[in-house]
Scaffold this motif. Sequence first.
Motif, PDB file in Angstrom:
ATOM      1  N   TYR A 183       0.842  -1.188   0.000  1.00  0.00           N
ATOM      2  CA  TYR A 183       0.000   0.000   0.000  1.00  0.00           C
ATOM      3  C   TYR A 183       0.881   1.243   0.000  1.00  0.00           C
ATOM      4  O   TYR A 183       1.754   1.397   0.844  1.00  0.00           O
ATOM      5  N   HIS A 184       0.619   2.124  -0.967  1.00  0.00           N
ATOM      6  CA  HIS A 184       1.371   3.350  -1.192  1.00  0.00           C
ATOM      7  C   HIS A 184       1.197   4.311  -0.015  1.00  0.00           C
ATOM      8  O   HIS A 184       0.130   4.377   0.607  1.00  0.00           O
ATOM      9  N   HIS A 185       2.243   5.071   0.266  1.00  0.00           N
ATOM     10  CA  HIS A 185       2.216   5.938   1.443  1.00  0.00           C
ATOM     11  C   HIS A 185       1.188   7.064   1.347  1.00  0.00           C
ATOM     12  O   HIS A 185       0.810   7.650   2.370  1.00  0.00           O
ATOM     13  N   GLU A 186       0.715   7.376   0.147  1.00  0.00           N
ATOM     14  CA  GLU A 186      -0.249   8.450   0.012  1.00  0.00           C
ATOM     15  C   GLU A 186      -1.698   7.981   0.152  1.00  0.00           C
ATOM     16  O   GLU A 186      -2.615   8.804   0.198  1.00  0.00           O
ATOM     17  N   LEU A 187      -1.910   6.660   0.235  1.00  0.00           N
ATOM     18  CA  LEU A 187      -3.273   6.158   0.354  1.00  0.00           C
ATOM     19  C   LEU A 187      -3.855   6.431   1.738  1.00  0.00           C
ATOM     20  O   LEU A 187      -3.127   6.490   2.740  1.00  0.00           O
ATOM     21  N   GLU A 188      -5.164   6.582   1.770  1.00  0.00           N
ATOM     22  CA  GLU A 188      -5.858   6.766   3.042  1.00  0.00           C
ATOM     23  C   GLU A 188      -5.629   5.552   3.926  1.00  0.00           C
ATOM     24  O   GLU A 188      -5.704   4.413   3.486  1.00  0.00           O
ATOM     25  N   GLY A 189      -5.273   5.793   5.180  1.00  0.00           N
ATOM     26  CA  GLY A 189      -4.987   4.719   6.114  1.00  0.00           C
ATOM     27  C   GLY A 189      -3.517   4.443   6.309  1.00  0.00           C
ATOM     28  O   GLY A 189      -3.143   3.760   7.268  1.00  0.00           O
ATOM     29  N   GLN A 190      -2.669   4.985   5.416  1.00  0.00           N
ATOM     30  CA  GLN A 190      -1.223   4.751   5.525  1.00  0.00           C
ATOM     31  C   GLN A 190      -0.552   5.889   6.287  1.00  0.00           C
ATOM     32  O   GLN A 190       0.415   6.487   5.825  1.00  0.00           O
ATOM     33  N   GLU A 191      -1.093   6.180   7.474  1.00  0.00           N
ATOM     34  CA  GLU A 191      -0.543   7.273   8.274  1.00  0.00           C
ATOM     35  C   GLU A 191      -0.846   7.054   9.748  1.00  0.00           C
ATOM     36  O   GLU A 191      -1.794   6.345  10.105  1.00  0.00           O
ATOM     37  N   LEU A 192       0.000   7.652  10.571  1.00  0.00           N
ATOM     38  CA  LEU A 192      -0.232   7.705  12.008  1.00  0.00           C
ATOM     39  C   LEU A 192      -0.074   9.149  12.456  1.00  0.00           C
ATOM     40  O   LEU A 192       0.809   9.870  11.977  1.00  0.00           O
ATOM     41  N   ASP A 193      -0.929   9.563  13.376  1.00  0.00           N
ATOM     42  CA  ASP A 193      -0.941  10.956  13.847  1.00  0.00           C
ATOM     43  C   ASP A 193       0.137  11.144  14.909  1.00  0.00           C
ATOM     44  O   ASP A 193       0.107  10.509  15.965  1.00  0.00           O
ATOM     45  N   ILE A 194       1.108  12.012  14.618  1.00  0.00           N
ATOM     46  CA  ILE A 194       2.183  12.283  15.581  1.00  0.00           C
ATOM     47  C   ILE A 194       2.125  13.726  16.076  1.00  0.00           C
ATOM     48  O   ILE A 194       3.127  14.263  16.563  1.00  0.00           O
ATOM     49  N   THR A 195       0.963  14.337  15.972  1.00  0.00           N
ATOM     50  CA  THR A 195       0.804  15.732  16.372  1.00  0.00           C
ATOM     51  C   THR A 195       1.250  15.935  17.819  1.00  0.00           C
ATOM     52  O   THR A 195       0.766  15.262  18.733  1.00  0.00           O
ATOM     53  N   GLY A 196       2.192  16.846  18.022  1.00  0.00           N
ATOM     54  CA  GLY A 196       2.618  17.219  19.359  1.00  0.00           C
ATOM     55  C   GLY A 196       3.573  16.264  20.036  1.00  0.00           C
ATOM     56  O   GLY A 196       3.979  16.501  21.181  1.00  0.00           O
ATOM     57  N   ILE A 197       3.967  15.168  19.375  1.00  0.00           N
ATOM     58  CA  ILE A 197       4.904  14.235  19.997  1.00  0.00           C
ATOM     59  C   ILE A 197       6.256  14.920  20.194  1.00  0.00           C
ATOM     60  O   ILE A 197       6.754  15.619  19.317  1.00  0.00           O
ATOM     61  N   GLN A 198       6.848  14.726  21.347  1.00  0.00           N
ATOM     62  CA  GLN A 198       8.100  15.380  21.694  1.00  0.00           C
ATOM     63  C   GLN A 198       9.278  14.784  20.929  1.00  0.00           C
ATOM     64  O   GLN A 198       9.238  13.628  20.496  1.00  0.00           O
ATOM     65  N   PRO A 199      10.339  15.563  20.728  1.00  0.00           N
ATOM     66  CA  PRO A 199      11.540  15.032  20.070  1.00  0.00           C
ATOM     67  C   PRO A 199      12.084  13.810  20.813  1.00  0.00           C
ATOM     68  O   PRO A 199      11.995  13.715  22.031  1.00  0.00           O
ATOM     69  N   GLY A 200      12.643  12.874  20.051  1.00  0.00           N
ATOM     70  CA  GLY A 200      13.200  11.681  20.671  1.00  0.00           C
ATOM     71  C   GLY A 200      13.334  10.549  19.678  1.00  0.00           C
ATOM     72  O   GLY A 200      13.124  10.716  18.470  1.00  0.00           O
ATOM     73  N   LEU A 201      13.692   9.364  20.205  1.00  0.00           N
ATOM     74  CA  LEU A 201      13.864   8.166  19.390  1.00  0.00           C
ATOM     75  C   LEU A 201      12.552   7.384  19.385  1.00  0.00           C
ATOM     76  O   LEU A 201      12.013   7.059  20.449  1.00  0.00           O
ATOM     77  N   TYR A 202      12.084   7.043  18.177  1.00  0.00           N
ATOM     78  CA  TYR A 202      10.812   6.332  18.045  1.00  0.00           C
ATOM     79  C   TYR A 202      10.963   5.164  17.076  1.00  0.00           C
ATOM     80  O   TYR A 202      11.892   5.110  16.262  1.00  0.00           O
ATOM     81  N   TYR A 203      10.003   4.248  17.175  1.00  0.00           N
ATOM     82  CA  TYR A 203       9.978   3.063  16.319  1.00  0.00           C
ATOM     83  C   TYR A 203       8.598   2.938  15.680  1.00  0.00           C
ATOM     84  O   TYR A 203       7.589   2.832  16.387  1.00  0.00           O
ATOM     85  N   LEU A 204       8.579   2.952  14.351  1.00  0.00           N
ATOM     86  CA  LEU A 204       7.372   2.629  13.620  1.00  0.00           C
ATOM     87  C   LEU A 204       7.326   1.107  13.474  1.00  0.00           C
ATOM     88  O   LEU A 204       8.199   0.512  12.843  1.00  0.00           O
ATOM     89  N   VAL A 205       6.320   0.480  14.079  1.00  0.00           N
ATOM     90  CA  VAL A 205       6.218  -0.971  14.127  1.00  0.00           C
ATOM     91  C   VAL A 205       4.990  -1.402  13.332  1.00  0.00           C
ATOM     92  O   VAL A 205       3.873  -0.955  13.595  1.00  0.00           O
ATOM     93  N   SER A 206       5.209  -2.278  12.367  1.00  0.00           N
ATOM     94  CA  SER A 206       4.126  -2.786  11.524  1.00  0.00           C
ATOM     95  C   SER A 206       4.042  -4.300  11.684  1.00  0.00           C
ATOM     96  O   SER A 206       5.040  -5.005  11.515  1.00  0.00           O
ATOM     97  N   THR A 207       2.849  -4.802  11.996  1.00  0.00           N
ATOM     98  CA  THR A 207       2.633  -6.234  12.214  1.00  0.00           C
ATOM     99  C   THR A 207       1.500  -6.709  11.321  1.00  0.00           C
ATOM    100  O   THR A 207       0.386  -6.183  11.395  1.00  0.00           O
ATOM    101  N   CYS A 208       1.769  -7.694  10.487  1.00  0.00           N
ATOM    102  CA  CYS A 208       0.700  -8.294   9.689  1.00  0.00           C
ATOM    103  C   CYS A 208       0.038  -9.420  10.479  1.00  0.00           C
ATOM    104  O   CYS A 208       0.661 -10.037  11.344  1.00  0.00           O
ATOM    105  N   ASN A 209      -1.237  -9.660  10.190  1.00  0.00           N
ATOM    106  CA  ASN A 209      -2.011 -10.693  10.874  1.00  0.00           C
ATOM    107  C   ASN A 209      -1.873 -10.580  12.392  1.00  0.00           C
ATOM    108  O   ASN A 209      -1.542 -11.572  13.074  1.00  0.00           O
ATOM    109  N   PRO A 210      -2.133  -9.392  12.965  1.00  0.00           N
ATOM    110  CA  PRO A 210      -1.843  -9.169  14.389  1.00  0.00           C
ATOM    111  C   PRO A 210      -2.691 -10.013  15.337  1.00  0.00           C
ATOM    112  O   PRO A 210      -2.247 -10.328  16.448  1.00  0.00           O
TER     113      PRO A 210
END
Length: 261
Positions: A183-210
């Motif tokens: 799924y292309h990054h511009e499609l609806e649903g391919q996003e997470l809201d990070i509004t206001g998250i403070q600077p730091g180290l983060y991990y984008l974690v994707s799990t199929c068949n969760p």
Amino acid sequence: MYIRPKSSAMKTKLYLALLSAALSALATEAQTGLYPDLQTIIPQHLQIQNTQQRELLRFSNGIANTGAGDLRLRAQNPIDDINQPQLAVQEILDAGRNIIFETVVSEFEYHPAHKHWHINDVALFEIHSGSPTGPLAGTTSVKVTFCLIDWFKLDGNSKTPDRNYFDCYDIHQGISPGWVDQYHHELEGQELDITGIQPGLYYLVSTCNPEHHFLETSYLNNTAWVSFILKRDSSGNPKIEITGNSPCGSPGLCGVGIPNR
């Protein structure tokens, strides 16, 4: 010591016994179900979109089938109103592509933005702070639905050279062995809201068949992650810097050469 030679009749019996055993083994193998093995490709094409006072982390997501069998799902409508969710039946095939087992594993639901049927609970997207299993950053955890098709071949080759699943409107959806759904990054649903998250180290974690709804050979290899440092300039605008990713077993699973389409 004299050893009496075997008669031709005995040799024939031995040959027939071996032949019968071989045919029995082949018959047993033919009746054995071939199961998929789903693995998430390292998320790619991370970027931040500022829209309507929201900060969205957008990314492309790919699910590969590295197993011996298809992930094959059939829509089954148990009610008269086709606008209602439909049952999703997983079919397990043998080497001759005969159905040897099937069971209801999920639901098909019509996606109004994409204008076709999606399968529920295909993937889980999360952002964790500090480590892949650290605290969730805000409320950045979303289960998503997908239309599953053969989009491109993993690592440029495939156990099945032809696409078996290519239409989101067909009664069957799925992923063939050696193929990837993306799924292309511009499609609806391919996003997470990070509004206001403070600077730091983060991990984008994707799990199929969760939720382990879909039958497959292993549930231990369904997760992939990419780490990034979130920075903000003097005006508070966010910027990300990729710092690493989870281990991956092949260039394709690492995202090398993955198209974004």
